[in-house]
Write a protein that holds these residues in place. Structure first.
Motif, PDB file in Angstrom:
ATOM      1  N   MET A 184     -47.115 -59.867 -58.421  1.00 44.45           N
ATOM      2  CA  MET A 184     -48.416 -59.239 -58.366  1.00 44.45           C
ATOM      3  C   MET A 184     -48.481 -58.337 -57.134  1.00 44.45           C
ATOM      4  N   ILE A 185     -49.034 -57.148 -57.315  1.00 43.66           N
ATOM      5  CA  ILE A 185     -49.192 -56.212 -56.205  1.00 43.66           C
ATOM      6  C   ILE A 185     -50.521 -56.490 -55.514  1.00 43.66           C
ATOM      7  N   ARG A 186     -50.449 -56.654 -54.201  1.00 42.35           N
ATOM      8  CA  ARG A 186     -51.657 -56.847 -53.403  1.00 42.35           C
ATOM      9  C   ARG A 186     -51.584 -55.939 -52.192  1.00 42.35           C
ATOM     10  N   GLY A 187     -52.692 -55.311 -51.902  1.00 41.49           N
ATOM     11  CA  GLY A 187     -52.748 -54.453 -50.727  1.00 41.49           C
ATOM     12  C   GLY A 187     -52.184 -53.074 -50.996  1.00 41.49           C
ATOM     13  N   PRO A 188     -51.965 -52.324 -49.930  1.00 43.87           N
ATOM     14  CA  PRO A 188     -51.474 -50.943 -50.058  1.00 43.87           C
ATOM     15  C   PRO A 188     -50.099 -50.879 -50.715  1.00 43.87           C
ATOM     16  N   ILE A 189     -49.891 -49.842 -51.515  1.00 41.45           N
ATOM     17  CA  ILE A 189     -48.625 -49.649 -52.222  1.00 41.45           C
ATOM     18  C   ILE A 189     -47.851 -48.535 -51.514  1.00 41.45           C
ATOM     19  N   PRO A 190     -46.644 -48.819 -51.023  1.00 43.33           N
ATOM     20  CA  PRO A 190     -45.845 -47.771 -50.373  1.00 43.33           C
ATOM     21  C   PRO A 190     -45.462 -46.684 -51.377  1.00 43.33           C
ATOM     22  N   VAL A 191     -45.628 -45.423 -50.973  1.00 42.72           N
ATOM     23  CA  VAL A 191     -45.239 -44.293 -51.807  1.00 42.72           C
ATOM     24  C   VAL A 191     -44.537 -43.259 -50.936  1.00 42.72           C
ATOM     25  N   HIS A 192     -43.659 -42.507 -51.548  1.00 45.20           N
ATOM     26  CA  HIS A 192     -42.965 -41.446 -50.831  1.00 45.20           C
ATOM     27  C   HIS A 192     -43.897 -40.244 -50.717  1.00 45.20           C
ATOM     28  N   HIS A 193     -43.859 -39.557 -49.604  1.00 45.52           N
ATOM     29  CA  HIS A 193     -44.697 -38.392 -49.353  1.00 45.52           C
ATOM     30  C   HIS A 193     -44.634 -37.394 -50.510  1.00 45.52           C
ATOM     31  N   GLN A 194     -43.432 -37.085 -51.008  1.00 49.56           N
ATOM     32  CA  GLN A 194     -43.274 -36.084 -52.058  1.00 49.56           C
ATOM     33  C   GLN A 194     -43.891 -36.525 -53.387  1.00 49.56           C
ATOM     34  N   PHE A 195     -44.072 -37.818 -53.586  1.00 49.92           N
ATOM     35  CA  PHE A 195     -44.707 -38.298 -54.800  1.00 49.92           C
ATOM     36  C   PHE A 195     -46.185 -37.911 -54.829  1.00 49.92           C
ATOM     37  N   VAL A 196     -46.844 -38.017 -53.690  1.00 45.90           N
ATOM     38  CA  VAL A 196     -48.270 -37.704 -53.589  1.00 45.90           C
ATOM     39  C   VAL A 196     -48.501 -36.213 -53.365  1.00 45.90           C
ATOM     40  N   PHE A 197     -47.642 -35.594 -52.555  1.00 46.13           N
ATOM     41  CA  PHE A 197     -47.790 -34.185 -52.187  1.00 46.13           C
ATOM     42  C   PHE A 197     -46.515 -33.407 -52.546  1.00 46.13           C
ATOM     43  N   PRO A 198     -46.218 -33.238 -53.847  1.00 45.42           N
ATOM     44  CA  PRO A 198     -44.947 -32.620 -54.241  1.00 45.42           C
ATOM     45  C   PRO A 198     -44.796 -31.164 -53.796  1.00 45.42           C
ATOM     46  N   HIS A 199     -45.890 -30.464 -53.565  1.00 48.63           N
ATOM     47  CA  HIS A 199     -45.826 -29.062 -53.135  1.00 48.63           C
ATOM     48  C   HIS A 199     -46.253 -28.887 -51.689  1.00 48.63           C
ATOM     49  N   GLY A 200     -46.442 -29.984 -50.991  1.00 49.72           N
ATOM     50  CA  GLY A 200     -46.774 -29.924 -49.577  1.00 49.72           C
ATOM     51  C   GLY A 200     -48.150 -30.467 -49.260  1.00 49.72           C
ATOM     52  N   ALA A 201     -48.281 -30.901 -48.024  1.00 47.72           N
ATOM     53  CA  ALA A 201     -49.548 -31.385 -47.482  1.00 47.72           C
ATOM     54  C   ALA A 201     -49.824 -30.589 -46.214  1.00 47.72           C
ATOM     55  N   PHE A 202     -51.050 -30.136 -46.076  1.00 51.04           N
ATOM     56  CA  PHE A 202     -51.425 -29.313 -44.934  1.00 51.04           C
ATOM     57  C   PHE A 202     -52.635 -29.912 -44.250  1.00 51.04           C
ATOM     58  N   LEU A 203     -52.511 -30.185 -42.959  1.00 48.55           N
ATOM     59  CA  LEU A 203     -53.671 -30.663 -42.215  1.00 48.55           C
ATOM     60  C   LEU A 203     -54.693 -29.534 -42.221  1.00 48.55           C
ATOM     61  N   SER A 204     -55.909 -29.841 -42.664  1.00 48.18           N
ATOM     62  CA  SER A 204     -56.940 -28.811 -42.746  1.00 48.18           C
ATOM     63  C   SER A 204     -58.175 -29.196 -41.945  1.00 48.18           C
ATOM     64  N   GLY A 205     -57.990 -30.129 -41.045  1.00 54.55           N
ATOM     65  CA  GLY A 205     -59.077 -30.569 -40.184  1.00 54.55           C
ATOM     66  C   GLY A 205     -58.507 -31.245 -38.952  1.00 54.55           C
ATOM     67  N   GLU A 206     -59.388 -31.608 -38.057  1.00 61.92           N
ATOM     68  CA  GLU A 206     -58.950 -32.285 -36.833  1.00 61.92           C
ATOM     69  C   GLU A 206     -58.766 -33.775 -37.083  1.00 61.92           C
ATOM     70  N   VAL A 207     -57.908 -34.373 -36.277  1.00 62.12           N
ATOM     71  CA  VAL A 207     -57.715 -35.820 -36.320  1.00 62.12           C
ATOM     72  C   VAL A 207     -58.885 -36.446 -35.571  1.00 62.12           C
ATOM     73  N   THR A 208     -59.634 -37.317 -36.255  1.00 59.98           N
ATOM     74  CA  THR A 208     -60.822 -37.928 -35.660  1.00 59.98           C
ATOM     75  C   THR A 208     -60.758 -39.445 -35.796  1.00 59.98           C
ATOM     76  N   PRO A 209     -61.404 -40.168 -34.876  1.00 56.40           N
ATOM     77  CA  PRO A 209     -61.419 -41.627 -34.993  1.00 56.40           C
ATOM     78  C   PRO A 209     -62.275 -42.078 -36.171  1.00 56.40           C
ATOM     79  N   VAL A 210     -61.858 -43.162 -36.817  1.00 58.89           N
ATOM     80  CA  VAL A 210     -62.648 -43.774 -37.882  1.00 58.89           C
ATOM     81  C   VAL A 210     -63.521 -44.825 -37.215  1.00 58.89           C
ATOM     82  N   LEU A 211     -64.820 -44.754 -37.469  1.00 58.33           N
ATOM     83  CA  LEU A 211     -65.740 -45.699 -36.834  1.00 58.33           C
ATOM     84  C   LEU A 211     -65.785 -47.022 -37.591  1.00 58.33           C
ATOM     85  N   ASP A 212     -65.891 -48.095 -36.842  1.00 62.62           N
ATOM     86  CA  ASP A 212     -66.094 -49.426 -37.394  1.00 62.62           C
ATOM     87  C   ASP A 212     -67.608 -49.612 -37.479  1.00 62.62           C
TER      88      ASP A 212
END
Length: 139
Positions: A1-29
């Motif tokens: 049974m799969i539980r939790g996050p599933i590891p995937v290869h970058h090219q599987f999700v973004f086969p033509h590329g991934a581009f940061l289009s914003g700033e890196v910001t903290p996630v609030l709790d």
């Protein structure tokens, strides 16, 4: 049974590329934060701070509404200092082409519309050479 996050290869999700289009910001709790004292979310497994960045997926197969996604980054960096993307100006591009390291996906049902959605998380990102990015976008 799969539980939790599933590891995937970058090219599987973004086969033509991934581009940061914003700033890196903290996630609030939201549970630990107060109106006067924001608290950054920590990863439940590692205790490291969690950051978020908007990413544009340039794959022609992705619907326009799904072109921009948020990727959470769990990064062991100095407190109050986000992971730093490569300089956009040095690449001559308005967006930064990157490859995510240790990317995972967690499927869930979006309660707002009862549709399947995905949450992305990574350990970090690294810059891609411009030539490699251009080659991927043609292929």
């Amino acid at each position: 049974m799969i539980r939790g996050p599933i590891p995937v290869h970058h090219q599987f999700v973004f086969p033509h590329g991934a581009f940061l289009s914003g700033e890196v910001t903290p996630v609030l709790d939201f549970d630990a934060s107060t109106k006067d004292r924001p608290v950054q979310q920590r990863d439940k497994t590692t205790g490291e701070p969690v950051w978020s960045v908007a990413v544009t997926n340039v794959s022609p197969d992705v619907r326009a509404a799904d072109k921009t996604v948020s990727v959470k980054i769990v990064a062991a960096v100095a407190p109050e200092m986000p992971p730093v993307p490569p300089a956009m100006a040095s690449l001559g591009l308005p967006f930064v082409p990157v490859e995510f390291v240790d990317l995972t996906v967690t499927p869930y049902v979006n309660s707002a519309n009862n549709r399947m959605a995905y949450s992305f998380r990574a350990r970090g990102f690294r810059p891609l050479a411009v030539a490699r990015t251009q080659e991927a976008s043609r292929g």
